[in-house]
Motif scaffolding. Structure first.
Motif, PDB file in Angstrom:
ATOM      1  N   GLY A 118      -9.384   0.800 -12.942  1.00  0.00           N
ATOM      2  CA  GLY A 118      -8.083   1.244 -12.452  1.00  0.00           C
ATOM      3  C   GLY A 118      -6.919   0.630 -13.211  1.00  0.00           C
ATOM      4  O   GLY A 118      -5.782   1.078 -13.096  1.00  0.00           O
ATOM      5  N   ASP A 177      -7.135   9.261 -15.416  1.00  0.00           N
ATOM      6  CA  ASP A 177      -6.493   9.350 -14.100  1.00  0.00           C
ATOM      7  C   ASP A 177      -5.010   9.707 -14.208  1.00  0.00           C
ATOM      8  O   ASP A 177      -4.450  10.324 -13.306  1.00  0.00           O
ATOM      9  CB  ASP A 177      -6.696   8.049 -13.293  1.00  0.00           C
ATOM     10  N   GLY A 193      -2.427   2.915 -14.923  1.00  0.00           N
ATOM     11  CA  GLY A 193      -1.310   2.797 -13.997  1.00  0.00           C
ATOM     12  C   GLY A 193      -0.379   1.640 -14.296  1.00  0.00           C
ATOM     13  O   GLY A 193       0.833   1.763 -14.196  1.00  0.00           O
ATOM     14  N   THR A 233     -12.529  11.089  -9.340  1.00  0.00           N
ATOM     15  CA  THR A 233     -13.029  11.056  -7.967  1.00  0.00           C
ATOM     16  C   THR A 233     -14.496  11.454  -7.984  1.00  0.00           C
ATOM     17  O   THR A 233     -15.034  11.863  -9.011  1.00  0.00           O
ATOM     18  CB  THR A 233     -12.246  12.032  -7.090  1.00  0.00           C
ATOM     19  N   PRO A 238     -10.419   3.140  -8.584  1.00  0.00           N
ATOM     20  CA  PRO A 238     -10.708   1.848  -7.956  1.00  0.00           C
ATOM     21  C   PRO A 238     -11.385   0.886  -8.932  1.00  0.00           C
ATOM     22  O   PRO A 238     -12.001   1.316  -9.903  1.00  0.00           O
ATOM     23  CB  PRO A 238     -11.651   2.223  -6.810  1.00  0.00           C
ATOM     24  N   GLY A 283       1.645  11.717  -6.307  1.00  0.00           N
ATOM     25  CA  GLY A 283       0.324  11.603  -5.697  1.00  0.00           C
ATOM     26  C   GLY A 283      -0.688  10.880  -6.561  1.00  0.00           C
ATOM     27  O   GLY A 283      -1.870  10.800  -6.214  1.00  0.00           O
ATOM     28  N   PHE A 284      -0.255  10.328  -7.676  1.00  0.00           N
ATOM     29  CA  PHE A 284      -1.162   9.596  -8.573  1.00  0.00           C
ATOM     30  C   PHE A 284      -1.898   8.481  -7.835  1.00  0.00           C
ATOM     31  O   PHE A 284      -1.302   7.736  -7.062  1.00  0.00           O
ATOM     32  CB  PHE A 284      -0.353   8.987  -9.718  1.00  0.00           C
ATOM     33  N   GLN A 285      -3.205   8.404  -8.086  1.00  0.00           N
ATOM     34  CA  GLN A 285      -4.019   7.303  -7.573  1.00  0.00           C
ATOM     35  C   GLN A 285      -4.771   6.674  -8.726  1.00  0.00           C
ATOM     36  O   GLN A 285      -5.519   7.367  -9.403  1.00  0.00           O
ATOM     37  CB  GLN A 285      -5.056   7.820  -6.558  1.00  0.00           C
ATOM     38  N   ALA A 286      -4.584   5.386  -8.930  1.00  0.00           N
ATOM     39  CA  ALA A 286      -5.384   4.712  -9.949  1.00  0.00           C
ATOM     40  C   ALA A 286      -6.833   4.668  -9.483  1.00  0.00           C
ATOM     41  O   ALA A 286      -7.117   4.605  -8.286  1.00  0.00           O
ATOM     42  CB  ALA A 286      -4.864   3.303 -10.196  1.00  0.00           C
ATOM     43  N   GLY A 325       0.805  -1.225   0.000  1.00  0.00           N
ATOM     44  CA  GLY A 325       0.000   0.000   0.000  1.00  0.00           C
ATOM     45  C   GLY A 325       0.833   1.267   0.000  1.00  0.00           C
ATOM     46  O   GLY A 325       0.327   2.337   0.361  1.00  0.00           O
ATOM     47  N   THR A 326       2.088   1.160  -0.401  1.00  0.00           N
ATOM     48  CA  THR A 326       2.929   2.353  -0.441  1.00  0.00           C
ATOM     49  C   THR A 326       3.525   2.491  -1.839  1.00  0.00           C
ATOM     50  O   THR A 326       2.909   2.094  -2.820  1.00  0.00           O
ATOM     51  CB  THR A 326       4.051   2.252   0.610  1.00  0.00           C
ATOM     52  N   ARG A 327       4.732   3.018  -1.921  1.00  0.00           N
ATOM     53  CA  ARG A 327       5.372   3.188  -3.215  1.00  0.00           C
ATOM     54  C   ARG A 327       6.879   3.253  -3.017  1.00  0.00           C
ATOM     55  O   ARG A 327       7.358   3.282  -1.878  1.00  0.00           O
ATOM     56  CB  ARG A 327       4.863   4.465  -3.901  1.00  0.00           C
TER      57      ARG A 327
END
Lengths: 434, 434, 434, 434
Positions: free
Chosen positions: D386, D210, D390, D2, D382, D377-380, A310-312
């Motif tokens: 997703g 994303d 990514g 989001t 859900p 800060g990229f978030q795939a 859950g990190t990078r």
């Protein structure tokens, strides 16, 4: 890599410099002394070069870039060696195919050692006669030759480990590893505030490869860096949680790779008779050392572990900014440098240090999330040595830090090591960021 | 390969047999004495095995098939060698992948020599104590071991020639070849009348491989066989007539192969600085020897030459019938056997002999038009040694005769050698039929 | 393939011959009528050609070898087709790479059908005007074109079966197979006495490919031939006895192949949901038909089964001698020929026939132990059509008989079919000999 | 990606949205209407997908991510399509191997069109009944489906161009291209001052993938951007100056690639009968259009050209900052968008515009020097969607802008397109920076 590089910290007389030269070169001989002619002959995969080739190639570098241009009366040892021991310098002419270096049975090992002796003697003579001004002019090339030698010292260890591992009965490089007394600690985080930071190597007269320059500014957000690298024990949890069977953690290219190759664990892990994991080391096959940093993983595996956790991974800028922030270069931990002190495997981080992350300049090279690209304003050095770095700036990822196999005196927090994301034979592990 | 094989021509006491054993084994040592540990380590392509491996494997054969079953008190030299030196005997267990034999750096050359000494000593002891009856029972296996050793002596020469040729500067196996004083003669033909003939090895007590049996009848039409093999000079005419660029002479598979691989001449031919053809030999690169038999050609090239010349290759039955008809086994020509007399390259046929074709048992193995198939009624030997021949009876072509690299005492007119049609590293040439 | 071939059994007027031509050509249209343009486009592996290509290529044969040389006023349909539809005739010029036939989207299917109509009309006109003498001169080429068309009819079926099988949901070529009412019988043996026999195609005026000639004598020992081919049920016993896991039954090349490819059963066998074996057929996936001859096996699998059963495959000479001895050409069994009667899968042999082995000219091509080599005295036909057979006489094995997909009128006991020993997409099975 | 994405600029009633849906989907039908079932079947290399597959896959996206979760009563058209038309969504289950999409002959083209009609009808019904609130909740997924459809419209054009080019006679997609009246201008430079800039997609309610988020700051030095892309004529100078034969301009991986593959010019360039360069276009083979942007080059070729020209490629941050600085999104040039106006090839830049660089949002995708990495800060997203971006963030390079084959309404200055550095079948060119 410019004319203004003064490197005034270095020996400023030829004879003093000759001592430095001789010390660095001797380290190569020490590392390879225990290897038979057969061990030194084999190329176990195209990425690997024979030990004998490394010994010849680093010598060729001094002959080609120092002795031949500087000493008109220098007698070339064997004119065929220019073909055999050129690695990739297109500007220096045709050369042995990389994947066929293992076919060169002649010269034999003793001839290569004679070649080293010949060049070392010629260079000692040359340095002895050098004025301070002449030394100044040649310092960058001389240092480049020595740093190049040191890089190949690590390659020699990477490569011979792979060669020996392909022998079906896992022979050892040496009888045993020195005992390591460290345990590890529960991972904690070090916060670094965001802002505009300067990274890269300042043009301050100290040696640097061209790829570390120019220094330049970057913007970072707030981030945190792990207090130590991920351990074998932690990585084992990932393996046992089905990490290699769950696509959701993997880059698409990595997922294809591990399935095509049947990877189920780091490179040198193997099950023992009882089904427990063991690992191949320089002292042969040993039980898995749970507290030590995981090593010989690819970028894909590092990134997959981070996704599972859950990190990078940190970017190279984050890594360097943190290293500066916590002044890790001034905090060598006991036991390091490994090559000097005899450890040729990563060792556990030991007790928590409240002041700074541990092991950033030793044990394992740390994969970052950064592709290996030129810094803004990057200029390759002129001439053949300009092929040293720039032409590799594609398809590879940056690793930061140093490893248990890095030569003493070869570490810098600005150092940019680089490998393809699938390569596992380097001493490479990783540290998490958040 | 049956219980009735008496081989009464062989030494009939253990100690006399021990001398025969020792002579054959010593020949392997002689052939390899001039090769460095590095030379003996390398596998230059999957077909090639390292010299060191050959030395170990032939020793393993005696250890596995004689000493271990016959001597309960025999101390195995190193139990890991069963894995390393098993070539392809599925019945004897798992083994090193063939293409990875070159990765075995341990044992080193000196350990392999110690292994040979260990087995030779144990076998000498064993033979000394053998009664005549016991010897009789073991003769087939002992002879198989020695003939196997001799086959590997030729393989050692084939393989090391390939290894050395891949060194970019063409190093030599020895300083120079003995001078050959022969010229050649204009090719003429020997007629053989058609009829029903018997071929194959009679069950007469002399040693034979299982693939030469049983003797059986074949029907042949009238045919003629060339007085000698095709020479380098003749083959060069084919090359210069565009032979490698004209599809009409080639099998479809051969045409695809030579274009895919860029073949334009026999394996070891290469142009010199002046554009003349030279060839790589055990004495390094030499001018092409026009009068000598062409060597290191594939079946495809042999067949294409024959098509260009408007003739064909003989079948293996024709070859053997002619060899019997002209009693070539009783007519060894001067100079042969080459290995004994020091020639390790094919030499010219010399003046015409009105009585018989020349060079049928020396110089080059001769490609035939016959696929390698079981003779009618063929039975593989029982047990692991039954894997010696039968399982290879597909996709390969028969070669007859012997070569300049065949061990003394290893030739028979019934001998069936076999290689894939694309293979060129054997000492293989060809003779025309019409 | 000589001037003396009179083929007087064939229609001796142009218009009568035109009917024969039209019937054979119509069969190709019938076989492909149910296939969509998409089905006809795809090349599922390099060995396979698209249906559309077969339809164009057979047409090109008539255009190239009959119409263009014979009819100066013939209008070539599209000059680009000479490139697209030449299969392998080097003498006719460059051509589309075999492995890239599936890339030809233009011409579309309807244009290929128009091409067929154009050539058929021109040929009908041509034949109508032909005198008996002219017809006589052209008969061999005309017959060659029609037999070639028939060969491609079988290839169309082999190829489209493979294409459809690669669709993940196993679509069918047709709704269902006609019901077959045969069971099988316990295998028994037919003895044939040894002796000198004549095999090959007599020069009797009937059509033959050049590879069946000349007729010549062979010597055979006593042998026995099985009363029928090995069945699916028998082959299943071999599979269930670990046949694919026991090296001792396999040629070395075969063993390497089945392990590399993961073969565990014949090509189109697949487990159903309950773990029972099913097979992909032209009517989709069906339960395995235990009494029917096993089909779609390679030579390696046939030979391994024979080794497991303690017997062997017949040679092609044995097969042909037995076929003559028992006059199998005069004993067509009920149900055959399958293509004519609508069966496109091998069907069971039925009750024992005390007079002769069953199914030798139908159901499955039968692998023999004979490599595909030229008969003694073989001469390829002159000109481009000489590339029809001779250049393939290496690396392949002979199959005898005919299959359920062989065109009516295309069977002969002298017929020599041939494939590489690894190929399984032909309708190939096998019969044992002893 | 989001919950706060409101996308209020989009139709806010279901029926209005249904019109948008129908327009975008109709564009796919228009683009493929001229292609035969055969054209739509073929996969000319693993990177390429058959047209038919694209039409099925984009439909499957709506069925899988909208209809099945939202409409419990939705009747799945064919349950096997989930296997056939899943591209790479591991979370949605197993699927047809990418390299084997060309084997799917069933369903045929007309069944795929029926599938599209079925889903379109169900979606129209669904949208009609949607309340504004429900629409709001689904907008992101609906828009993602439409943007996905638009991406595949460009892929359809890329892929069919490659398919048609592999037909040996270079057939055309359409009769001719509309005439373009533009010339080009001498390249000049636009300066952009250094500083801290914000790039990426602001979370402003407009659609974005994303990978364009989050917006974040970067530091740039002063730089200059070229007024237009490099033209065919300029690139030809590089070719004629030996650009493909001089290692010094190339990345090491690129140099190996062009030599291995024999590249000597951009993908679709070919010499005509007179030795002049021509290019394969949608209207067949045409003379090279010197003033038009060079297209179908790999990253390696773009970078080598830049090295030859003594400059470099921009980073993606530089490109975006310049695009914002010169407000290129507000300056569509005449003629663009090409797909709408009928141009399916890049057209010349025309006269110099003193205000802004030209062609940044059309003609060709522009290779940048930036590896495709996650923004800080990229978030795939859900769930299965997703996997959209990514997992591809390794080994690829970012391209910016848009091409002549990009769908109308699918361009944004924050858009991050990405391909492997060796890929040339995209409509990709490049613009220099300094």
């Amino acid at each position: 890599m410019t004319a203004t590089v003064s490197q005034s910290y270095l020996p400023n007389s030829g004879s003093a410099y000759a001592r430095r030269y001789s010390e660095v070169r001797a380290q190569s001989a020490t590392l390879t002394a225990r290897l038979s002619p057969e061990d030194q002959q084999v190329q176990s995969m195209p990425d690997v070069s024979p030990t004998k080739w490394h010994l010849g190639h680093t010598t060729w570098f001094f002959e080609t870039f120092i002795l031949r241009p500087q000493r008109p009366d220098y007698r070339v040892f064997d004119s065929s060696f220019n073909y055999l021991f050129n690695s990739y310098y297109e500007a220096v002419g045709p050369r042995q195919l990389r994947a066929e270096r293992g076919l060169i049975t002649r010269p034999a090992q003793d001839e290569v050692l004679a070649y080293r002796a010949h060049v070392d003697a010629a260079l000692a003579d040359f340095l002895d006669e050098l004025t301070a001004g002449e030394l100044e002019d040649l310092r960058y090339l001389l240092e480049l030759g020595l740093h190049h030698e040191q890089q190949h010292q690590e390659l020699i260890l990477m490569d011979i480990k792979h060669v020996l591992s392909r022998n079906p009965f896992g022979p050892s490089y040496r009888k045993k590893e020195p005992a390591a007394v460290y345990g590890t600690h529960a991972l904690h985080w070090f916060d670094v505030p965001g802002g505009v930071y300067r990274i890269g190597h300042a043009d301050d007269g100290h040696f640097t490869f061209d790829n570390e320059m120019p220094a330049h500014e970057v913007v970072l957000g707030d981030f945190a860096l792990a207090s130590r690298c991920v351990t074998n024990g932690e990585y084992l949890e990932f393996v046992e949680d089905g990490g290699y069977k769950r696509a959701e953690f993997w880059h698409s290219d990595g997922w294809a790779l591990i399935n095509r190759e049947g990877w189920r664990a780091p490179l040198y892990w193997q099950p023992d008779k009882n089904g427990n994991w063991a690992e191949f080391t320089f002292a042969g096959v040993c039980p898995l050392y749970h507290d030590a940093p995981v090593c010989h993983v690819s970028f894909y595996e590092a990134a997959a572990y981070a996704a599972w956790a859950g990190t990078r991974l940190p970017t190279e800028a984050e890594w360097e900014v943190a290293a500066r922030h916590f002044e890790v270069a001034r905090r060598p931990r006991a036991g390091a440098n490994q090559m000097a002190s005899g450890y040729l495997r990563p060792i556990p981080a030991g007790e928590a240090d409240p002041e700074a992350p541990q092991g950033m300049l030793g044990d394992v090279w740390e994969w970052t999330e950064s592709a290996y690209s030129p810094y803004p304003g990057f200029q390759a050095a002129p001439g053949a040595v300009g092929e040293y770095n720039g032409k590799f700036m594609i398809n590879q990822m940056v690793l930061r830090g140093a490893s248990c196999a890095t030569a003493p005196g070869h570490t810098r927090i600005t150092y940019r090591n680089f490998f393809y994301p699938h390569q596992r034979w380097p001493f490479a592990g990783f540290r998490l960021a958040a």
